[in-house]
Design a protein around this motif. Sequence first.
Motif, PDB file in Angstrom:
ATOM      1  N   ALA A 130       0.821  -1.211   0.000  1.00  0.00           N
ATOM      2  CA  ALA A 130       0.000   0.000   0.000  1.00  0.00           C
ATOM      3  C   ALA A 130       0.855   1.262   0.000  1.00  0.00           C
ATOM      4  CB  ALA A 130      -0.933   0.002   1.209  1.00  0.00           C
ATOM      5  N   PHE A 131       1.979   1.237   0.711  1.00  0.00           N
ATOM      6  CA  PHE A 131       2.826   2.426   0.766  1.00  0.00           C
ATOM      7  C   PHE A 131       3.818   2.511  -0.386  1.00  0.00           C
ATOM      8  CE2 PHE A 131       1.688   2.535   5.347  1.00  0.00           C
ATOM      9  CZ  PHE A 131       1.149   3.809   5.342  1.00  0.00           C
ATOM     10  N   GLN A 132       4.394   1.390  -0.795  1.00  0.00           N
ATOM     11  CA  GLN A 132       5.442   1.408  -1.804  1.00  0.00           C
ATOM     12  C   GLN A 132       4.919   1.330  -3.228  1.00  0.00           C
ATOM     13  OE1 GLN A 132       8.126  -1.722  -0.731  1.00  0.00           O
ATOM     14  NE2 GLN A 132       8.761  -0.710   1.158  1.00  0.00           N
ATOM     15  N   LYS A 133       3.923   0.477  -3.465  1.00  0.00           N
ATOM     16  CA  LYS A 133       3.398   0.292  -4.820  1.00  0.00           C
ATOM     17  C   LYS A 133       1.879   0.176  -4.790  1.00  0.00           C
ATOM     18  CE  LYS A 133       7.547  -2.084  -6.230  1.00  0.00           C
ATOM     19  NZ  LYS A 133       8.133  -3.220  -6.880  1.00  0.00           N
ATOM     20  N   PRO A 134       1.198   1.254  -4.487  1.00  0.00           N
ATOM     21  CA  PRO A 134      -0.260   1.174  -4.347  1.00  0.00           C
ATOM     22  C   PRO A 134      -0.979   0.751  -5.624  1.00  0.00           C
ATOM     23  CG  PRO A 134       0.477   3.451  -4.272  1.00  0.00           C
ATOM     24  CD  PRO A 134       1.702   2.597  -4.263  1.00  0.00           C
ATOM     25  N   HIS A 135      -0.365   0.952  -6.781  1.00  0.00           N
ATOM     26  CA  HIS A 135      -1.009   0.552  -8.028  1.00  0.00           C
ATOM     27  C   HIS A 135      -1.074  -0.971  -8.173  1.00  0.00           C
ATOM     28  CE1 HIS A 135       3.287   0.800  -8.928  1.00  0.00           C
ATOM     29  NE2 HIS A 135       3.069  -0.115  -9.854  1.00  0.00           N
ATOM     30  N   LEU A 186      -1.955  -2.998  -5.562  1.00  0.00           N
ATOM     31  CA  LEU A 186      -2.839  -3.530  -4.536  1.00  0.00           C
ATOM     32  C   LEU A 186      -3.947  -4.399  -5.119  1.00  0.00           C
ATOM     33  CD1 LEU A 186      -3.513  -0.875  -1.776  1.00  0.00           C
ATOM     34  CD2 LEU A 186      -2.971  -3.265  -1.479  1.00  0.00           C
ATOM     35  N   TYR A 187      -4.538  -3.964  -6.204  1.00  0.00           N
ATOM     36  CA  TYR A 187      -5.600  -4.745  -6.842  1.00  0.00           C
ATOM     37  C   TYR A 187      -5.078  -6.115  -7.253  1.00  0.00           C
ATOM     38  CZ  TYR A 187      -9.220  -6.177 -10.086  1.00  0.00           C
ATOM     39  OH  TYR A 187     -10.194  -6.884 -10.721  1.00  0.00           O
TER      40      TYR A 187
END
Length: 61
Positions: free
Chosen positions: A45-50, A52-53
Amino acid sequence: MEGKRLKGKLPITWHEVRLFPIIVWRQGVVRSTRFHFWWQLVAIAFQKPHLLYDYFVALSR
């Protein structure tokens, strides 16, 4: 590394919203690996939120 969702980001469907609490319950509460799940979820969530899905899609299969 890009996520599998399109650049335009399609709206999240009701099916996906319904699966979210199921995945969180199974991965984050029931299983013995729950601490790894929460740690990875926060890190993504903090490093690579894209991504998450894609993370939740991988967990749901």
